[in-house]
Design a protein around this motif. Structure first.
Motif, short mmCIF file in Angstrom:
data_model
loop_
_atom_site.label_atom_id
_atom_site.label_comp_id
_atom_site.label_asym_id
_atom_site.label_seq_id
_atom_site.Cartn_x
_atom_site.Cartn_y
_atom_site.Cartn_z
N ILE A 1 0.83 -1.21 0.00
CA ILE A 1 0.00 0.00 0.00
C ILE A 1 0.86 1.26 0.00
O ILE A 1 0.44 2.31 -0.48
CB ILE A 1 -0.99 -0.02 1.19
CG1 ILE A 1 -2.14 0.96 0.93
CG2 ILE A 1 -0.27 0.25 2.50
CD1 ILE A 1 -3.32 0.77 1.86
N GLN A 2 2.09 1.18 0.49
CA GLN A 2 2.98 2.35 0.51
C GLN A 2 3.29 2.86 -0.90
O GLN A 2 3.52 4.05 -1.08
CB GLN A 2 4.28 2.02 1.25
CG GLN A 2 4.07 1.67 2.72
CD GLN A 2 3.28 2.72 3.48
OE1 GLN A 2 3.54 3.91 3.37
NE2 GLN A 2 2.29 2.28 4.24
N ASP A 3 3.28 1.97 -1.90
CA ASP A 3 3.56 2.37 -3.28
C ASP A 3 2.42 3.20 -3.89
O ASP A 3 2.59 3.83 -4.92
CB ASP A 3 3.80 1.14 -4.17
CG ASP A 3 5.07 0.40 -3.82
OD1 ASP A 3 5.93 1.00 -3.14
OD2 ASP A 3 5.19 -0.76 -4.22
N VAL A 4 1.24 3.19 -3.25
CA VAL A 4 0.07 3.89 -3.77
C VAL A 4 0.19 5.41 -3.58
O VAL A 4 -0.24 6.18 -4.41
CB VAL A 4 -1.21 3.36 -3.06
CG1 VAL A 4 -2.40 4.22 -3.35
CG2 VAL A 4 -1.45 1.92 -3.47
N PHE A 5 0.79 5.82 -2.47
CA PHE A 5 0.84 7.24 -2.13
C PHE A 5 1.79 8.01 -3.04
O PHE A 5 2.84 7.51 -3.42
CB PHE A 5 1.25 7.42 -0.66
CG PHE A 5 0.30 6.76 0.29
CD1 PHE A 5 -0.95 7.31 0.52
CD2 PHE A 5 0.62 5.57 0.92
CE1 PHE A 5 -1.85 6.70 1.37
CE2 PHE A 5 -0.26 4.95 1.78
CZ PHE A 5 -1.51 5.53 2.01
N GLY A 6 1.39 9.24 -3.40
CA GLY A 6 2.25 10.09 -4.22
C GLY A 6 1.47 10.78 -5.32
O GLY A 6 0.23 10.81 -5.32
N ASP A 7 2.22 11.35 -6.26
CA ASP A 7 1.65 12.13 -7.36
C ASP A 7 1.54 11.30 -8.63
O ASP A 7 2.50 10.67 -9.04
CB ASP A 7 2.53 13.35 -7.66
CG ASP A 7 2.64 14.29 -6.48
OD1 ASP A 7 1.70 14.34 -5.67
OD2 ASP A 7 3.67 14.98 -6.36
N TYR A 8 0.38 11.35 -9.26
CA TYR A 8 0.11 10.69 -10.52
C TYR A 8 -0.05 11.77 -11.59
O TYR A 8 -0.65 12.81 -11.34
CB TYR A 8 -1.17 9.85 -10.46
CG TYR A 8 -1.07 8.67 -9.53
CD1 TYR A 8 -0.86 7.39 -10.03
CD2 TYR A 8 -1.19 8.83 -8.15
CE1 TYR A 8 -0.77 6.31 -9.17
CE2 TYR A 8 -1.10 7.76 -7.29
CZ TYR A 8 -0.89 6.50 -7.80
OH TYR A 8 -0.80 5.42 -6.96
N VAL A 9 0.46 11.52 -12.79
CA VAL A 9 0.33 12.46 -13.90
C VAL A 9 -1.08 12.35 -14.46
O VAL A 9 -1.59 11.25 -14.67
CB VAL A 9 1.36 12.15 -15.01
CG1 VAL A 9 1.16 13.05 -16.21
CG2 VAL A 9 2.77 12.29 -14.47
N GLN A 10 -1.69 13.51 -14.71
CA GLN A 10 -3.07 13.53 -15.20
C GLN A 10 -3.19 14.45 -16.41
O GLN A 10 -2.72 15.58 -16.38
CB GLN A 10 -4.00 14.04 -14.09
CG GLN A 10 -5.45 14.10 -14.50
CD GLN A 10 -6.32 14.70 -13.40
OE1 GLN A 10 -5.92 15.65 -12.75
NE2 GLN A 10 -7.49 14.13 -13.22
N ALA A 11 -3.78 13.96 -17.46
CA ALA A 11 -4.13 14.77 -18.63
C ALA A 11 -5.56 14.40 -18.98
O ALA A 11 -5.91 13.22 -19.01
CB ALA A 11 -3.21 14.46 -19.80
N SER A 12 -6.39 15.41 -19.16
CA SER A 12 -7.79 15.09 -19.42
C SER A 12 -8.47 16.10 -20.32
O SER A 12 -8.06 17.24 -20.42
CB SER A 12 -8.56 14.98 -18.09
OG SER A 12 -8.53 16.22 -17.40
N ALA A 13 -9.50 15.61 -20.97
CA ALA A 13 -10.40 16.46 -21.74
C ALA A 13 -11.77 16.25 -21.11
O ALA A 13 -12.21 15.11 -20.92
CB ALA A 13 -10.42 16.04 -23.20
#
Length: 152
Positions: free
Chosen positions: A97-109
């Motif tokens: 579960i520790q690998d889940v935390f952090g920043d994810y890149v997001q691009a959206s329309a």
């Protein structure tokens, strides 16, 4: 000396071909695969700058669970106000579960009026987060940003 060189060459070939035997603990650790699910609520707004906050719960198939805080920030050509209730996410390629935390890149329309839905795939290194949810609001535009999962 020749026997030692031949033995060393055989070991190098065995390792290179993947036939060298590793201790079981190393093989099990390398093959460990944990999948986690995210359930969340999120609300936000955007006028060129995008901001949303929410909360949720992460549950992994290895028994680990944690409440989480979600923050979305970014920018682009967007305008609107929205809310997502009972959103769901699938997180793959983690060891715990520790690998889940952090920043994810997001691009959206985005394009939604009154009732709207979303489906996105975000990445953080080799970790993938697939999001889906339905909500209400008005949102129109294209944006790039980050989706952050942290402990509350």
């Amino acid at each position: 000396m020749i026997k030692r060189s031949m033995a060393m060459a055989a070991l190098v070939l065995a390792v290179a071909s993947g036939t060298a035997m590793l201790p079981v603990t190393h093989v099990q650790a390398a093959e460990a695969k944990v999948d986690c699910d995210l359930k969340f609520n999120l609300s936000g707004w955007s006028i060129l700058y995008k901001h949303a906050e929410g909360s949720g719960t992460i549950t992994c198939n290895n028994g680990q669970t944690s409440p989480v805080k979600i923050t979305v920030v970014g920018g682009g050509l967007t305008a609107g106000k929205y809310r997502i209730d009972n959103g769901k996410g699938e997180i793959t390629h983690v060891r715990s579960i520790q690998d889940v935390f952090g920043d994810y890149v997001q691009a959206s329309a985005e394009a939604g009026v009154i009732k709207s839905g979303t489906a996105q795939v975000l990445t953080k290194g080799t970790t993938s987060l697939a999001l889906a949810g339905e909500g209400e609001g008005v949102n129109l535009g294209i944006s790039v940003g980050k989706f952050t999962i942290s402990k509350p």
